[in-house]
Design a protein around this motif. Structure first.
Motif, PDB file in Angstrom:
ATOM      1  N   ALA A  97      70.102  -9.475 -24.402  1.00  0.00           N
ATOM      2  CA  ALA A  97      70.037  -8.045 -24.128  1.00  0.00           C
ATOM      3  C   ALA A  97      71.004  -7.291 -25.034  1.00  0.00           C
ATOM      4  N   ALA A  98      70.666  -6.042 -25.311  1.00  0.00           N
ATOM      5  CA  ALA A  98      71.502  -5.192 -26.152  1.00  0.00           C
ATOM      6  C   ALA A  98      71.797  -3.879 -25.443  1.00  0.00           C
ATOM      7  N   SER A  99      73.024  -3.385 -25.652  1.00  0.00           N
ATOM      8  CA  SER A  99      73.423  -2.133 -25.016  1.00  0.00           C
ATOM      9  C   SER A  99      74.009  -1.180 -26.039  1.00  0.00           C
ATOM     10  N   TYR A 100      73.661   0.106 -25.888  1.00  0.00           N
ATOM     11  CA  TYR A 100      74.245   1.168 -26.700  1.00  0.00           C
ATOM     12  C   TYR A 100      75.494   1.753 -26.036  1.00  0.00           C
ATOM     13  N   SER A 101      75.841   1.274 -24.850  1.00  0.00           N
ATOM     14  CA  SER A 101      76.984   1.808 -24.129  1.00  0.00           C
ATOM     15  C   SER A 101      78.288   1.318 -24.727  1.00  0.00           C
ATOM     16  N   SER A 102      79.263   2.212 -24.828  1.00  0.00           N
ATOM     17  CA  SER A 102      80.574   1.843 -25.350  1.00  0.00           C
ATOM     18  C   SER A 102      81.526   1.364 -24.260  1.00  0.00           C
ATOM     19  N   ARG A 103      81.055   1.325 -23.010  1.00  0.00           N
ATOM     20  CA  ARG A 103      81.914   0.859 -21.929  1.00  0.00           C
ATOM     21  C   ARG A 103      82.196  -0.634 -22.080  1.00  0.00           C
ATOM     22  N   LEU A 104      83.310  -1.049 -21.502  1.00  0.00           N
ATOM     23  CA  LEU A 104      83.662  -2.461 -21.519  1.00  0.00           C
ATOM     24  C   LEU A 104      83.047  -3.166 -20.327  1.00  0.00           C
ATOM     25  N   LEU A 105      82.970  -4.466 -20.394  1.00  0.00           N
ATOM     26  CA  LEU A 105      82.543  -5.322 -19.283  1.00  0.00           C
ATOM     27  C   LEU A 105      81.196  -4.895 -18.716  1.00  0.00           C
ATOM     28  N   LEU A 106      80.187  -5.075 -19.491  1.00  0.00           N
ATOM     29  CA  LEU A 106      78.832  -4.737 -19.064  1.00  0.00           C
ATOM     30  C   LEU A 106      78.228  -5.970 -18.409  1.00  0.00           C
ATOM     31  N   LEU A 107      78.206  -5.985 -17.080  1.00  0.00           N
ATOM     32  CA  LEU A 107      77.818  -7.156 -16.327  1.00  0.00           C
ATOM     33  C   LEU A 107      76.484  -7.016 -15.614  1.00  0.00           C
ATOM     34  N   SER A 108      75.950  -5.802 -15.583  1.00  0.00           N
ATOM     35  CA  SER A 108      74.736  -5.534 -14.823  1.00  0.00           C
ATOM     36  C   SER A 108      73.547  -5.408 -15.755  1.00  0.00           C
ATOM     37  N   THR A 109      72.373  -5.807 -15.253  1.00  0.00           N
ATOM     38  CA  THR A 109      71.157  -5.610 -16.050  1.00  0.00           C
ATOM     39  C   THR A 109      70.950  -4.127 -16.352  1.00  0.00           C
ATOM     40  N   ASN A 110      71.450  -3.255 -15.484  1.00  0.00           N
ATOM     41  CA  ASN A 110      71.278  -1.812 -15.691  1.00  0.00           C
ATOM     42  C   ASN A 110      72.094  -1.294 -16.869  1.00  0.00           C
ATOM     43  N   ASP A 111      73.055  -2.086 -17.333  1.00  0.00           N
ATOM     44  CA  ASP A 111      73.887  -1.669 -18.459  1.00  0.00           C
ATOM     45  C   ASP A 111      73.200  -1.870 -19.806  1.00  0.00           C
ATOM     46  N   TYR A 112      72.085  -2.557 -19.815  1.00  0.00           N
ATOM     47  CA  TYR A 112      71.422  -2.932 -21.066  1.00  0.00           C
ATOM     48  C   TYR A 112      70.044  -2.284 -21.150  1.00  0.00           C
ATOM     49  N   GLY A 113      69.742  -1.744 -22.320  1.00  0.00           N
ATOM     50  CA  GLY A 113      68.491  -1.030 -22.482  1.00  0.00           C
ATOM     51  C   GLY A 113      67.413  -1.805 -23.214  1.00  0.00           C
ATOM     52  N   TYR A 114      67.802  -2.903 -23.836  1.00  0.00           N
ATOM     53  CA  TYR A 114      66.839  -3.649 -24.641  1.00  0.00           C
ATOM     54  C   TYR A 114      66.931  -5.137 -24.292  1.00  0.00           C
ATOM     55  N   TRP A 115      65.766  -5.765 -24.212  1.00  0.00           N
ATOM     56  CA  TRP A 115      65.667  -7.149 -23.760  1.00  0.00           C
ATOM     57  C   TRP A 115      64.721  -7.947 -24.644  1.00  0.00           C
ATOM     58  N   GLY A 116      65.057  -9.228 -24.802  1.00  0.00           N
ATOM     59  CA  GLY A 116      64.134 -10.137 -25.450  1.00  0.00           C
ATOM     60  C   GLY A 116      63.112 -10.669 -24.466  1.00  0.00           C
ATOM     61  N   GLN A 117      62.246 -11.529 -24.958  1.00  0.00           N
ATOM     62  CA  GLN A 117      61.162 -12.047 -24.129  1.00  0.00           C
ATOM     63  C   GLN A 117      61.583 -13.241 -23.276  1.00  0.00           C
ATOM     64  N   GLY A 118      62.739 -13.811 -23.574  1.00  0.00           N
ATOM     65  CA  GLY A 118      63.252 -14.938 -22.799  1.00  0.00           C
ATOM     66  C   GLY A 118      62.912 -16.282 -23.418  1.00  0.00           C
ATOM     67  N   THR A 119      63.770 -17.249 -23.161  1.00  0.00           N
ATOM     68  CA  THR A 119      63.536 -18.618 -23.610  1.00  0.00           C
ATOM     69  C   THR A 119      63.917 -19.565 -22.467  1.00  0.00           C
ATOM     70  N   GLN A 120      63.070 -20.548 -22.221  1.00  0.00           N
ATOM     71  CA  GLN A 120      63.264 -21.452 -21.085  1.00  0.00           C
ATOM     72  C   GLN A 120      64.270 -22.544 -21.427  1.00  0.00           C
ATOM     73  N   VAL A 121      65.213 -22.742 -20.522  1.00  0.00           N
ATOM     74  CA  VAL A 121      66.153 -23.857 -20.607  1.00  0.00           C
ATOM     75  C   VAL A 121      65.977 -24.702 -19.351  1.00  0.00           C
ATOM     76  N   THR A 122      65.678 -25.979 -19.541  1.00  0.00           N
ATOM     77  CA  THR A 122      65.500 -26.889 -18.420  1.00  0.00           C
ATOM     78  C   THR A 122      66.461 -28.053 -18.573  1.00  0.00           C
ATOM     79  N   VAL A 123      67.270 -28.277 -17.547  1.00  0.00           N
ATOM     80  CA  VAL A 123      68.253 -29.356 -17.557  1.00  0.00           C
ATOM     81  C   VAL A 123      67.845 -30.373 -16.504  1.00  0.00           C
TER      82      VAL A 123
END
Length: 125
Positions: A97-123
């Motif tokens: 995810a990418a954020s245009y916000s200059s705030r520190l400690l962006l921990l919430s999905t709401n803090d990010y405006g752009y997302w990739g499609q995802g990649t599966q990790v299976t352990v």
């Protein structure tokens, strides 16, 4: 607009390692922070790690601290997530995810405006 493309997911045994990559394109000069989140089936998407695009060390969820390392290559517009000592509970789809916000400690999905499609990790255990 920013486009994000993840790669590097796969199947690994417990104790193994994987490195995820996230290539950013488009209006990358407006990005302040890049993050990684993960989402297991039936669960919410949760924060894993993030790093300021301009520099500095990353910050991590407690569940991955000491095992995962986030880094970036500004010349390649790419962010990495090195995952070591993987556990079955790390199994998820991992999202960049990418954020245009200059705030520190962006921990919430709401803090990010752009997302990739995802990649599966299976352990596996």
């Amino acid at each position: 607009q920013v486009q994000l493309v993840e790669s590097g997911g796969g199947l690994v045994q417990a104790g193994g390692s994987l490195r995820l990559s996230c290539a950013a394109s488009g209006r990358t000069f407006n990005i302040y922070t890049m993050g990684w989140f993960r989402q297991a089936p039936g669960k919410e998407r949760t924060f894993v790690a993030a790093i300021r695009w301009s520099g500095g060390s990353g910050y991590y969820a407690d569940s991955v601290k000491g095992r995962f390392t986030i880094s970036r290559d500004n010349a390649e517009n790419t962010v990495y997530l090195q995952m070591n000592s993987l556990k079955p509970e790390d199994t998820s789809v991992y999202y960049c995810a990418a954020s245009y916000s200059s705030r520190l400690l962006l921990l919430s999905t709401n803090d990010y405006g752009y997302w990739g499609q995802g990649t599966q990790v299976t352990v596996s255990s």
